[in-house]
Design a protein around this motif. Structure first.
Motif, PDB file in Angstrom:
ATOM      1  N   ILE A 286       0.833  -1.202   0.000  1.00 36.33           N
ATOM      2  CA  ILE A 286       0.000   0.000   0.000  1.00 36.33           C
ATOM      3  C   ILE A 286       0.867   1.251   0.000  1.00 36.33           C
ATOM      4  CG2 ILE A 286      -1.634   1.344   1.394  1.00 36.33           C
ATOM      5  CD1 ILE A 286      -2.867  -1.386   2.206  1.00 36.33           C
TER       6      ILE A 286
ATOM      7  N   LEU B 244       2.488   1.612  -3.487  1.00 34.87           N
ATOM      8  CA  LEU B 244       1.504   2.081  -4.468  1.00 34.87           C
ATOM      9  C   LEU B 244       1.153   3.551  -4.245  1.00 34.87           C
ATOM     10  CD1 LEU B 244      -0.875  -0.997  -4.648  1.00 34.87           C
ATOM     11  CD2 LEU B 244       0.517  -0.095  -6.513  1.00 34.87           C
TER      12      LEU B 244
ATOM     13  N   ALA C  57      -0.425 -10.070  -6.076  1.00 37.20           N
ATOM     14  CA  ALA C  57      -1.299  -9.059  -5.471  1.00 37.20           C
ATOM     15  C   ALA C  57      -0.843  -7.646  -5.816  1.00 37.20           C
ATOM     16  CB  ALA C  57      -1.334  -9.251  -3.959  1.00 37.20           C
ATOM     17  N   ALA C  58       0.457  -7.395  -5.679  1.00 36.34           N
ATOM     18  CA  ALA C  58       0.965  -6.046  -5.934  1.00 36.34           C
ATOM     19  C   ALA C  58       0.872  -5.694  -7.416  1.00 36.34           C
ATOM     20  CB  ALA C  58       2.412  -5.935  -5.457  1.00 36.34           C
TER      21      ALA C  58
ATOM     22  N   ALA D  31      -2.771  -5.015  -8.298  1.00 34.97           N
ATOM     23  CA  ALA D  31      -3.171  -3.718  -7.745  1.00 34.97           C
ATOM     24  C   ALA D  31      -2.581  -2.577  -8.570  1.00 34.97           C
ATOM     25  CB  ALA D  31      -2.722  -3.604  -6.293  1.00 34.97           C
ATOM     26  N   GLN D  32      -1.342  -2.742  -9.007  1.00 30.65           N
ATOM     27  CA  GLN D  32      -0.716  -1.733  -9.847  1.00 30.65           C
ATOM     28  C   GLN D  32      -1.416  -1.644 -11.206  1.00 30.65           C
ATOM     29  OE1 GLN D  32       3.442  -2.438 -10.602  1.00 30.65           O
ATOM     30  NE2 GLN D  32       3.861  -0.239 -10.725  1.00 30.65           N
TER      31      GLN D  32
ATOM     32  N   VAL E 251      -4.589  -2.302 -11.782  1.00 32.88           N
ATOM     33  CA  VAL E 251      -5.895  -1.683 -11.582  1.00 32.88           C
ATOM     34  C   VAL E 251      -5.756  -0.167 -11.476  1.00 32.88           C
ATOM     35  CG1 VAL E 251      -7.783  -1.460  -9.912  1.00 32.88           C
ATOM     36  CG2 VAL E 251      -6.986  -3.710 -10.572  1.00 32.88           C
ATOM     37  N   LEU E 252      -4.696   0.288 -10.813  1.00 36.64           N
ATOM     38  CA  LEU E 252      -4.503   1.727 -10.633  1.00 36.64           C
ATOM     39  C   LEU E 252      -3.941   2.417 -11.872  1.00 36.64           C
ATOM     40  CD1 LEU E 252      -3.120   1.801  -6.994  1.00 36.64           C
ATOM     41  CD2 LEU E 252      -5.394   2.444  -7.778  1.00 36.64           C
TER      42      LEU E 252
END
Length: 164
Positions: free
Chosen positions: A11, A14, A54-55, A58-59, A61-62
């Motif tokens: 988190i 990111l 996971a990372a 998430a990256q 998606v952002l």
């Protein structure tokens, strides 16, 4: 406990990577990859693989890119770094730097290669830019890894000096 630490590190990476402080491209530094390699070297191949998945997702998606490309490349790098960390002694700064540098370069090649394949264009690798990004990521990453190892030692010395 280690899952919470890795989650908070993802988190934070990111948040820093997408903040205006790092600029539009983050100065070529992939902090999320640093967290993935750190997790793999600290905890092994399976946590490295899970952290990378996971990372990376998430990256994805952002970002405005295709979802799954960064997740796939970071998953492979996390697993490979974890395997290297469990097979060889990578406790010192130089071996960790080499693992970070190779991991960042492999991440660049996989990421750009998959994007080229998906968009059906030739694999025109900007070698200088990719090398500079990999080197910048490795330099910043090794500094962060050294700091993350020094903080618990500093806190322990401080606690022992106080007598509790």
């Amino acid at each position: 406990m280690k899952g919470a630490i890795v989650g908070l590190a993802i988190i934070a990476a990111l948040a820093l990577q997408t903040s205006p402080f790092f600029g539009r491209n983050g100065a070529g530094i992939d902090l999320v990859l640093v967290v993935v390699v750190w997790s793999a070297l600290q905890f092994g191949p399976a946590p490295g693989l899970l952290t990378g998945a996971a990372a990376g997702l998430a990256q994805d998606v952002l970002s405005a890119g295709i979802i799954g490309v960064s997740g796939f490349s970071k998953t492979l790098v996390g697993f490979a770094a974890g395997v290297l960390g469990s097979q060889f002694i990578v406790a010192n700064a130089l071996p960790r730097f080499v693992v970070l540098l190779v991991g960042a370069a492999v991440n660049e090649v996989i990421f750009l290669g998959l994007n080229a394949a998906i968009h059906r264009r030739g694999f025109d690798m900007p070698w200088r830019q990719a090398g500079a990004r990999a080197l910048a990521t490795a330099v910043v990453g090794i500094a962060l890894m050294i700091a993350s190892n020094a903080i618990p030692a500093f806190l322990m010395r401080r606690r022992l000096r106080r007598g509790y």
